[in-house]
Motif scaffolding. Sequence first.
Motif, short mmCIF file in Angstrom:
data_model
loop_
_atom_site.label_atom_id
_atom_site.label_comp_id
_atom_site.label_asym_id
_atom_site.label_seq_id
_atom_site.Cartn_x
_atom_site.Cartn_y
_atom_site.Cartn_z
N TRP A 37 4.12 2.02 -5.10
CA TRP A 37 5.35 2.23 -4.34
C TRP A 37 5.27 1.52 -2.99
O TRP A 37 6.23 0.87 -2.57
CB TRP A 37 5.60 3.71 -4.09
N CYS A 38 4.13 1.65 -2.32
CA CYS A 38 3.95 1.00 -1.01
C CYS A 38 3.99 -0.51 -1.16
O CYS A 38 4.66 -1.20 -0.37
CB CYS A 38 2.63 1.43 -0.38
N ALA A 39 3.30 -1.03 -2.16
CA ALA A 39 3.27 -2.48 -2.37
C ALA A 39 4.67 -3.02 -2.67
O ALA A 39 5.08 -4.06 -2.15
CB ALA A 39 2.32 -2.83 -3.51
N GLU A 40 5.42 -2.29 -3.48
CA GLU A 40 6.78 -2.71 -3.82
C GLU A 40 7.67 -2.70 -2.58
O GLU A 40 8.45 -3.63 -2.35
CB GLU A 40 7.37 -1.79 -4.89
N ALA A 41 7.55 -1.67 -1.77
CA ALA A 41 8.35 -1.59 -0.54
C ALA A 41 8.03 -2.75 0.39
O ALA A 41 8.93 -3.40 0.92
CB ALA A 41 8.10 -0.25 0.17
N LEU A 42 6.75 -3.02 0.59
CA LEU A 42 6.35 -4.10 1.48
C LEU A 42 6.78 -5.46 0.93
O LEU A 42 7.20 -6.34 1.70
CB LEU A 42 4.84 -4.07 1.71
N ALA A 43 6.69 -5.64 -0.37
CA ALA A 43 7.10 -6.91 -0.98
C ALA A 43 8.60 -7.16 -0.81
O ALA A 43 9.04 -8.30 -0.80
CB ALA A 43 6.74 -6.92 -2.47
N ASN A 44 9.36 -6.08 -0.66
CA ASN A 44 10.81 -6.19 -0.48
C ASN A 44 11.23 -6.02 0.98
O ASN A 44 12.37 -5.66 1.26
CB ASN A 44 11.52 -5.16 -1.37
N ASP A 45 10.29 -6.28 1.90
CA ASP A 45 10.54 -6.17 3.34
C ASP A 45 11.09 -4.82 3.76
O ASP A 45 11.95 -4.72 4.64
CB ASP A 45 11.48 -7.29 3.83
N ARG A 46 10.61 -3.78 3.11
CA ARG A 46 11.02 -2.43 3.47
C ARG A 46 9.90 -1.76 4.27
O ARG A 46 8.80 -2.30 4.41
CB ARG A 46 11.36 -1.64 2.21
N ILE A 47 10.17 -0.59 4.79
CA ILE A 47 9.23 0.12 5.66
C ILE A 47 8.45 1.14 4.85
O ILE A 47 8.99 1.83 4.00
CB ILE A 47 9.98 0.82 6.81
N VAL A 48 7.16 1.25 5.14
CA VAL A 48 6.33 2.32 4.61
C VAL A 48 6.01 3.24 5.78
O VAL A 48 5.38 2.84 6.75
CB VAL A 48 5.02 1.77 4.00
N TRP A 49 6.51 4.46 5.71
CA TRP A 49 6.27 5.43 6.77
C TRP A 49 4.99 6.18 6.48
O TRP A 49 4.78 6.65 5.36
CB TRP A 49 7.43 6.42 6.85
N VAL A 50 4.14 6.29 7.47
CA VAL A 50 2.90 7.06 7.34
C VAL A 50 2.87 8.09 8.45
O VAL A 50 3.31 7.83 9.57
CB VAL A 50 1.65 6.17 7.36
N PHE A 51 2.37 9.27 8.15
CA PHE A 51 2.36 10.36 9.12
C PHE A 51 1.18 11.27 8.85
O PHE A 51 0.74 11.42 7.71
CB PHE A 51 3.66 11.18 8.99
N GLY A 52 0.69 11.84 9.87
CA GLY A 52 -0.34 12.85 9.74
C GLY A 52 -0.35 13.72 10.98
O GLY A 52 0.00 13.28 12.06
N ALA A 53 -0.75 14.96 10.80
CA ALA A 53 -0.89 15.88 11.92
C ALA A 53 -2.33 16.38 11.92
O ALA A 53 -2.87 16.71 10.87
CB ALA A 53 0.07 17.05 11.77
N GLY A 54 -2.94 16.39 13.05
CA GLY A 54 -4.35 16.79 13.10
C GLY A 54 -5.23 15.71 12.50
O GLY A 54 -4.98 14.52 12.68
N HIS A 55 -6.24 16.12 11.75
CA HIS A 55 -7.16 15.15 11.17
C HIS A 55 -6.49 14.26 10.12
O HIS A 55 -6.94 13.15 9.87
CB HIS A 55 -8.37 15.86 10.55
N SER A 56 -5.42 14.73 9.51
CA SER A 56 -4.74 13.90 8.50
C SER A 56 -4.07 12.69 9.14
O SER A 56 -3.72 11.74 8.44
CB SER A 56 -3.72 14.72 7.71
N SER A 57 -3.93 12.69 10.46
CA SER A 57 -3.35 11.53 11.12
C SER A 57 -4.27 10.31 11.00
O SER A 57 -3.83 9.18 11.18
CB SER A 57 -3.05 11.82 12.59
N MET A 58 -5.54 10.54 10.68
CA MET A 58 -6.46 9.41 10.50
C MET A 58 -6.00 8.50 9.37
O MET A 58 -6.22 7.29 9.43
CB MET A 58 -7.87 9.92 10.23
N MET A 59 -5.38 9.05 8.36
CA MET A 59 -4.89 8.22 7.26
C MET A 59 -3.77 7.31 7.75
O MET A 59 -3.70 6.15 7.38
CB MET A 59 -4.40 9.09 6.10
N ALA A 60 -2.91 7.83 8.61
CA ALA A 60 -1.83 7.01 9.18
C ALA A 60 -2.42 5.94 10.09
O ALA A 60 -1.99 4.79 10.06
CB ALA A 60 -0.85 7.89 9.95
N MET A 61 -3.42 6.31 10.88
CA MET A 61 -4.05 5.33 11.77
C MET A 61 -4.78 4.25 10.97
O MET A 61 -4.81 3.09 11.37
CB MET A 61 -5.02 6.02 12.73
N GLU A 62 -5.34 4.61 9.85
CA GLU A 62 -6.03 3.65 8.99
C GLU A 62 -5.03 2.69 8.36
O GLU A 62 -5.30 1.50 8.21
CB GLU A 62 -6.82 4.39 7.91
#
Length: 67
Positions: A37-62
């Motif tokens: 899904w992410c690859a398809e969105a990026l290939a079509n110049d769309r946005i991939v939103w990432v979010f995390g709160a607390g330690h899960s924000s590390m995934m968004a930062m990565e």
Amino acid sequence: MKTGKGALATAYLDGVTRRLASIGKKGAPRIVEAASWCAEALANDRIVWVFGAGHSSMMAMEAYPRI
């Protein structure tokens, strides 16, 4: 058999290893699906939103510098 702190560390690492293997086995199809899904969105110049709160924000930062 190890005793003391060595035994506790070994038991902990064994448990973590088993759980990660289980997550990888059960979650792999969903991870592949989300990645496509992410690859398809990026290939079509769309946005991939990432979010995390607390330690899960590390995934968004990565993900941020990789997108």
